[in-house]
Design a protein around this motif. Structure first.
Motif, PDB file in Angstrom:
ATOM      1  N   ASN A  29      64.803  29.669  26.978  1.00 55.95           N
ATOM      2  CA  ASN A  29      65.505  30.781  27.613  1.00 55.95           C
ATOM      3  C   ASN A  29      66.693  31.140  26.714  1.00 55.95           C
ATOM      4  OD1 ASN A  29      67.134  32.447  29.175  1.00 55.95           O
ATOM      5  ND2 ASN A  29      66.754  31.335  31.071  1.00 55.95           N
TER       6      ASN A  29
ATOM      7  N   ARG B  78      65.419  28.101  34.744  1.00 57.23           N
ATOM      8  CA  ARG B  78      64.491  27.620  33.724  1.00 57.23           C
ATOM      9  C   ARG B  78      65.180  27.633  32.367  1.00 57.23           C
ATOM     10  NH1 ARG B  78      60.680  30.584  36.914  1.00 57.23           N
ATOM     11  NH2 ARG B  78      58.910  29.291  37.576  1.00 57.23           N
TER      12      ARG B  78
ATOM     13  N   ARG C 268      55.332  25.211  36.711  1.00 54.66           N
ATOM     14  CA  ARG C 268      54.316  25.416  35.686  1.00 54.66           C
ATOM     15  C   ARG C 268      54.445  24.384  34.575  1.00 54.66           C
ATOM     16  NH1 ARG C 268      55.753  31.083  36.521  1.00 54.66           N
ATOM     17  NH2 ARG C 268      57.129  30.970  34.717  1.00 54.66           N
TER      18      ARG C 268
ATOM     19  N   ASP D 141      57.360  24.133  31.640  1.00 56.95           N
ATOM     20  CA  ASP D 141      58.659  24.626  32.101  1.00 56.95           C
ATOM     21  C   ASP D 141      59.659  23.478  32.083  1.00 56.95           C
ATOM     22  OD1 ASP D 141      57.629  27.119  32.511  1.00 56.95           O
ATOM     23  OD2 ASP D 141      57.843  27.108  34.691  1.00 56.95           O
TER      24      ASP D 141
ATOM     25  N   PHE E  63      61.879  26.349  43.048  1.00 58.58           N
ATOM     26  CA  PHE E  63      60.721  26.603  42.195  1.00 58.58           C
ATOM     27  C   PHE E  63      59.446  25.909  42.672  1.00 58.58           C
ATOM     28  CE2 PHE E  63      64.493  26.741  39.395  1.00 58.58           C
ATOM     29  CZ  PHE E  63      64.395  28.045  38.934  1.00 58.58           C
TER      30      PHE E  63
ATOM     31  N   TYR F 153      63.614  22.747  33.816  1.00 56.90           N
ATOM     32  CA  TYR F 153      64.589  23.275  34.763  1.00 56.90           C
ATOM     33  C   TYR F 153      65.922  22.551  34.605  1.00 56.90           C
ATOM     34  CZ  TYR F 153      60.176  24.879  36.686  1.00 56.90           C
ATOM     35  OH  TYR F 153      58.930  25.449  36.823  1.00 56.90           O
TER      36      TYR F 153
ATOM     37  N   ASN G   7      56.228  27.609  42.365  1.00 54.52           N
ATOM     38  CA  ASN G   7      55.996  28.283  41.089  1.00 54.52           C
ATOM     39  C   ASN G   7      56.278  27.349  39.911  1.00 54.52           C
ATOM     40  OD1 ASN G   7      55.239  30.501  39.545  1.00 54.52           O
ATOM     41  ND2 ASN G   7      57.327  31.308  39.430  1.00 54.52           N
TER      42      ASN G   7
ATOM     43  N   GLU H 169      60.482  28.233  29.625  1.00 53.45           N
ATOM     44  CA  GLU H 169      59.438  28.807  30.458  1.00 53.45           C
ATOM     45  C   GLU H 169      58.163  28.902  29.638  1.00 53.45           C
ATOM     46  OE1 GLU H 169      58.676  32.614  33.444  1.00 53.45           O
ATOM     47  OE2 GLU H 169      60.541  32.433  32.308  1.00 53.45           O
TER      48      GLU H 169
END
Length: 315
Positions: free
Chosen positions: A162, A154, A83, A86, A78, A88, A81, A157
């Motif tokens: 999620n 993720r 953010r 987020d 990631f 993880y 990308n 997000e």
């Protein structure tokens, strides 16, 4: 900045250590399972923007040796990308984890549009499915029998959970209220770490904070090399055995040769058993922990516990 101010250095070092400790307090206050609230089988940490460990909470140290490996996996998946807001997760032992009940969680910390670092937790969960309650069975002969394996994903997000991943988890564990509750406890701790690291940056300024986060690692490396240099050069070998793996009566050798030269220390495990059929295998990241932890206990106790300590150590 180009020069270390000793007062700012000490204040910064203790500030980020306090943030990591406060994350641990958050877990104890919000977790649902006995494993976390009473056994305290979890760890908290902060990493810089490169994923290097900069501070650890006063938690179980054995989980922190594998934190950098899991962090690297998240960055590989990631890194381009990442953010704000987020979160993880992963528990795959082949991608930096330890074993399936240990879920690693990372939250990027942004100051404005700049990535300052990561707020991190790892927790042993009460269950992850598999053939035995708790996810650990001496009868297991493959990872698929140990429970649900989570690749780098993720969990949140943009601040939104999620739901697909959470529903899969709920349907595959025996105590979903405890597992999901503990996951949210980790999220709370990561948010606490995020807010704490942002407060440090607001107090000292973003660039000054970044400089000292790098300098803290260099300082720990300097102190570690000095401590190793005071030890005698040479090679020192020890060999021991586990009785068996539960599947075969054959003893399982563990062999290590410590090679000390100058200000570096290498642990050579040549002669140790390869992977066995029983459920007692050790991942590389956990083996690294063993070296880091032992070095931490026998070297100067005032050396900060961060990635600088790891630099003179090899496997």
């Amino acid at each position: 900045m180009t020069k270390r101010d000793p007062i700012t250095f000490e204040l910064m070092q203790h500030a980020i250590a306090t943030v990591a400790d406060q994350m641990a307090v958050t877990v104890v206050r919000t977790a649902r399972s006995t494993v976390s609230k009473e056994v305290l089988d979890f760890s908290t940490a902060l990493c810089n923007a490169d994923g290097e460990l900069i501070a650890q909470g006063l938690c179980i140290p054995l989980l922190l040796g594998s934190m950098p490996a899991a962090m690297r996996t998240i960055l590989e998946h990631f890194g381009n990308n990442l953010r704000r807001d987020d979160v993880y997760v992963l528990n795959n032992p082949y991608e930096g984890g330890s074993h399936l009940p240990d879920v690693y969680m990372f939250k990027p910390v942004f100051v404005g549009e700049s990535l300052l670092g990561f707020s991190c937790t790892v927790m042993h969960h009460a269950d992850m499915g598999g053939i035995a309650a708790g996810g650990i069975s001496p009868a297991a002969t493959e990872i698929f029998q140990e429970g649900l394996c989570i690749p780098p994903l993720r969990l949140f997000e943009g601040g939104k959970p999620n739901e697909t991943l959470l529903e899969i988890l709920k349907r595959n564990v025996r105590v979903p209220e405890k597992v999901i509750g503990d996951l949210y406890s980790q999220v709370a701790a990561c948010t606490e770490g995020e807010e704490g690291l942002i407060r440090v940056a607001q107090e000292y300024g973003l660039e000054t904070t970044r400089w000292y986060l790098r300098d803290l690692l260099d300082y720990a490396e300097e102190r570690t090399r000095q401590a190793i240099a005071r030890l005698p050069d040479g090679e020192f070998t020890f060999r021991d055995h586990l009785d068996d793996d539960g599947m075969s009566p054959e003893p399982i050798p563990i062999c290590v040769t410590l090679k000390k030269q100058g200000d570096e220390l290498t642990a050579d495990f040549t002669g140790t058993s390869p992977q066995v059929k029983g459920a007692i295998n050790m991942t590389r990241s956990f083996t690294l922990y063993c070296l880091y932890f032992v070095a931490r206990t026998v070297l100067d106790p005032d050396i900060p516990s961060n990635a600088g300590l790891f630099r003179p150590l090899r496997i």
